[in-house]
Design a protein around this motif. Structure first.
Motif: not given
Length: 184
Positions: A130-131, A136, A146
């Motif tokens: 997810t990061r 992204a 974020e």
């Protein structure tokens, strides 16, 4: 007690869902209500990204890239609708970053309750990717944003027996403030 209490007590995560999903218009109605969470200074430090069809395939490729895999991930294909939950931080003297992330998380949780109450199966999924930069980029995140995870949404499959989450032993999680110590 109110219907809200019963809705919260009945809520559960649905790891498997059918191919049905709420329409865009149905989703907007629920998001409008979910956006009423407590929000210090009304910053609205969140946004949601609706992923359907080919969007899920693009996410599958981005996850594979983040994980170093050659084949697209099958994870985004587990539900017909994914709702990316994005913390979109705003500059503020009064509202710290953690509090803005809490607002975004609150919107996601309330939305999951509303979706469940409307008859949809929902689970909030996250992961280390997810990061990641590829994920992204696939979501078009800005520098001040974020990704917190995705709500996977679909129809509730018929179950032979209903699954229920055990209630919380509230006394183990609620306490009083300690008494002040006497000063000498």
């Amino acid at each position: 007690m109110t219907g809200a209490l019963e809705a919260v007590r009945a809520r559960r995560s649905w790891s498997k869902v059918t191919d049905e999903a709420p329409t865009h218009i149905e989703l907007l109605t629920l998001v409008s209500a979910a956006g009423r969470v407590a929000d210090h200074s009304s910053l609205r430090p969140w946004r949601l990204i609706e992923l359907r069809g080919a969007d899920r395939e693009r996410l599958a490729q981005a996850i594979a890239k983040a994980e170093g895999d050659k084949s697209p991930s099958s994870k985004p294909m587990r539900a017909p609708l994914l709702i990316a939950v994005v913390a979109s931080y705003r500059k503020s003297e009064k509202v710290p970053r953690w509090e803005q992330e809490a607002v975004a998380s609150g919107v996601a949780h309330v939305l999951s309750l509303l979706l469940d109450e409307a008859g949809w199966g929902v689970i909030w999924r996250t992961g280390r990717y997810t990061r990641s930069k590829p994920v992204a980029k696939a979501h078009g995140l800005e520098k001040n944003e974020e990704l917190l995870g995705w709500l996977y949404v679909g129809g509730k499959p018929v179950r032979s027996r209903p699954g229920r989450r055990k209630g919380v032993e509230a006394r183990r999680h609620v306490s009083r403030m300690p008494r002040a110590k006497k000063q000498d």
